[in-house]
Design a protein around this motif. Structure first.
Motif: not given
Lengths: 453, 251
Positions: A236-242, A266-275
């Motif tokens: 998984t490659l996560q790249n959401h805005h911050n 996780t490259l970018h993302g404001g709040l990221v929760r991975n379960n």
């Protein structure tokens, strides 16, 4: 737009939003998705949107995000977008089969897959393959006991399904591209199902992207069933805005002699929760879970892992690393639970964190619950800074301080990236990580927006 | 080339160097000897710009410039090289990319074109021969899993690649068996040139059997208490440091 309820309890508000969405959901979704909503909503209400009092969400407070003003109603925008214009993939040189989703809805596929494989929308699968759907849907999430997962089941509309029949080995990776691009600020629920039958093999590459700067609150859930002697790689490659908020829950169920490898980058993302929940439910199955995150400014990334050893002779291995810059924060929680029957278990866990500033914060919580008596388990966690001796060594060879720091940071994260078997993919991810660290991958993907972030 | 005048250095208030004076001309080899704790490594570290040392007095002039306010990387780019006593292992930083970056940083500083990957590999192959550096080692991360001897060889290998004007060898002989010592010394000697100066910091005389110094200085309690030609090293070997300690016992 949703009607504003004055209630400051986000859980009560969500019930209100569900009532508003109800007629749309029941009217437009297949019966097999609908029949789980009521119970899921009840399950959700038992716990509600977790506050910090919830031990599992102690370091990630989702309540403020759920009190924001989103469009909560499921809404499929008519997308006349041409994808190549819309999205330039950061992993461009790979020969893959693509599944594209837009705002949580299935959009299209690209390429050819072996006969018998299904890759398409959850909605369609629930209508066309009722027997399978009934057999698998919610079978992992029912035991998940996470309010966000229950919320996902209540609001579920669409997502992707990948079904790989027994003994089919898909050579090309399947790339799932999750795009967020809406007209306004939206709440996105995406529900996915991956069924890999005995002896089958598949590699998935999941890419999460935001394509504009609107606010997104996305709550996705994925169930992955891995049959006997099957093999799944799940990157998984996560790249959401911050400024985006993403809760991403994945449950994996493994039968005997099967293998799972996950990589969460996780490259970018404001709040990221991975379960991540892994159930080793067959003898001699194996799960390797890797993750690395990069945070700066006010980003927050929380990886919450639970590995359940139900059967004997299984192996699990977790390696998570976080690089935290500025005043960003992170959390890691890894629980290994070895049940009484799971003799000869090998279970390991490691979490290493690199703080680049004094203000960055990391919370790490390893946890072992062992009910069997013949097992090998270990865990370890470290939080540290750049090694000053190594920094001086590089500088003493003429490498400037910033570049030296970058090299050492990159090296720290490479320990995770190097676990990717596929050389081409590994090199590309490594390149991406390098670009993330030098800021070449912006927080946004369209240059017009870049100036704003 | 290098002129150290009345250098006084302390760490956390404790005075380590106590008025060092040293002149090094191009092409010369200077040996700095002394018992443990005399300040030898401090001198090497201060020359290369390591943090954590307080300069309380004196100056270091290198190639006509004040050295003390320059960053470690600038000193390195201007030709100062330290062969570390304890080279650090840096997992995850591949040897090849580390060396290529270092070489190209240097070239950039000199206004030269960076080497292409191919050119660099050719250069590396050539220099590896000098210290019999194994390809298996250059395929690893920096110093990762290297033996003590391999680490020291790697230092001299880097010196060969970076071609410094002033090389400082800090206890390069420690941890080396006699064969490795010969290889390392051979490397250093092969790099000798009329423009390149070398400061050999060592506790023991044995390295100086292979790297013949022009001048030998004895450092004791943060001061150079004796300077002479190469024969001084032999005298020290014979009489031990007690002789120096007795002569300077008054302080």
């Amino acid at each position: 737009m949703s009607v504003q309820t004055e209630n400051s309890d986000p859980s009560i508000r969500l019930v209100g939003y569900f009532r508003e969405a109800e007629s749309y959901l029941y009217g437009n979704s297949p019966e097999l998705i609908n029949q789980h909503r009521k119970k899921a909503l009840q399950d959700f209400l038992i716990r509600g949107i977790p506050s910090r009092k919830n031990e599992n969400y102690k370091y990630t407070n989702l309540q403020p995000s759920f009190l924001q003003d989103f469009n909560w109603l499921p809404h499929r925008e008519i997308t006349g977008y041409e994808l190549p214009d819309l999205f330039k993939c950061h992993v461009p040189r790979l020969d893959v089969f693509q599944i594209i989703l837009m705002n949580g809805w299935f959009h299209s596929t690209n390429g050819f897959l072996p006969e018998g494989v299904f890759a398409g929308s959850l909605e369609r699968f629930a209508v066309e393959n009722r027997k399978f759907f009934r057999e698998y849907y919610t079978k992992i999430t029912d035991g998940y006991e996470d309010p966000l997962v229950s919320l996902n089941t209540a609001f579920a509309r669409d997502g992707y399904v990948l079904y790989v029949p027994a003994n089919v080995k898909i050579e090309k990776p399947v790339q799932v591209i999750n795009l967020l691009k809406a007209q306004g600020d939206i709440f996105v629920t995406q529900r996915n199902l991956v069924i890999v039958e005995p002896g089958a093999e598949v590699k998935l590459i999941i890419c999460d992207h935001t394509l504009n700067l609107n606010q997104y609150l996305s709550n996705s859930a994925t169930e992955v069933f891995i049959g006997g002697n099957a093999s799944v790689e799940f990157l998984t490659l996560q790249n959401h805005h911050n400024q985006s908020v993403m809760v991403n829950s994945s449950g994996f169920h493994l039968e005997r002699d099967s293998r799972l490898t996950t990589q969460t980058i996780t490259l970018h993302g404001g709040l990221v929760r991975n379960n991540v929940e892994v159930i080793l439910d067959g003898t001699n199955s194996e799960a390797n879970l890797y993750g690395v995150s990069f945070t700066d400014r006010k980003q927050h990334v929380d990886n919450f892992i639970r590995v359940l050893h139900e059967k004997p002779e299984c192996r699990s291995n977790q390696l998570y690393r976080n690089v935290l810059d500025n005043e960003s924060s992170g959390a890691f929680s890894g629980r290994i639970h070895v049940k009484r029957d799971a003799q000869k278990t090998n279970a390991y866990q490691k979490n290493n964190n690199l703080l680049l500033t004094d203000k960055a914060q990391m919370q790490t919580k390893p946890q072992l619950i062992i009910e069997a008596d013949d097992v090998k388990c270990s865990h370890g966690a470290t939080v540290g800074q750049i090694d000053e001796e190594a920094l001086f060594y590089l500088r003493a060879r003429g490498i400037g301080e910033n570049q030296a720091r970058l090299m050492l940071t990159n090296a720290f994260s490479y320990e995770v990236v190097r676990q990717i078997d596929d050389v081409t993919l590994r090199d590309q991810i490594s390149e991406l990580v390098g670009k993330r660290l030098t800021g070449e991958i912006g927080r946004c993907h369209e240059s017009a927006y870049r100036a704003n972030c | 080339m290098l002129s150290i005048k009345n250098l006084c250095v302390s760490i956390e208030g404790k005075e380590i160097l106590n008025g060092i004076n040293l002149e090094v001309s191009p092409g010369e080899v200077h040996a700095i000897m002394g018992p443990n704790g005399s300040g030898k490594s401090t001198l090497a570290n201060v020359l290369t710009g390591k943090e954590g040392y307080e300069i309380t007095a004196g100056e270091i002039i290198y190639m006509g410039e004040d050295l003390l306010d320059q960053s470690p990387e600038d000193r390195a780019r201007k030709g100062i090289f330290l062969s570390f006593q304890y080279p650090v292992e840096i997992p995850g930083v591949p040897m090849v990319s580390f060396l290529k970056t270092a070489v190209n940083e240097l070239r950039k500083f000199r206004g030269e074109k960076p080497l292409s990957a191919q050119e660099f590999l050719r250069l590396m192959r050539e220099k590896k021969k000098l210290v019999e550096m194994d390809t298996e080692l250059t395929n690893r991360s920096v110093n990762e899993g290297f033996s003590g001897g391999e680490k020291k060889k790697n230092e001299i290998f880097q010196m060969a690649l970076l071609e410094p004007r002033l090389a400082i060898l800090d206890e390069t002989d420690s941890g080396l068996d006699i064969d490795a010592l010969k290889i390392v010394a051979h490397g250093v000697n092969a790099l000798k040139s009329p423009e390149r100066s070398t400061i050999v910091v060592t506790h023991y005389q044995r390295l100086l059997d292979y790297i013949i110094p022009d001048h030998v200085h004895v450092l004791y309690k943060g001061r150079i208490v004796k300077s002479a030609g190469k024969e001084l090293a032999l005298e020290l070997e014979e009489k031990g440091y007690d002789w120096i300690k007795k002569e300077n016992g008054s302080w």
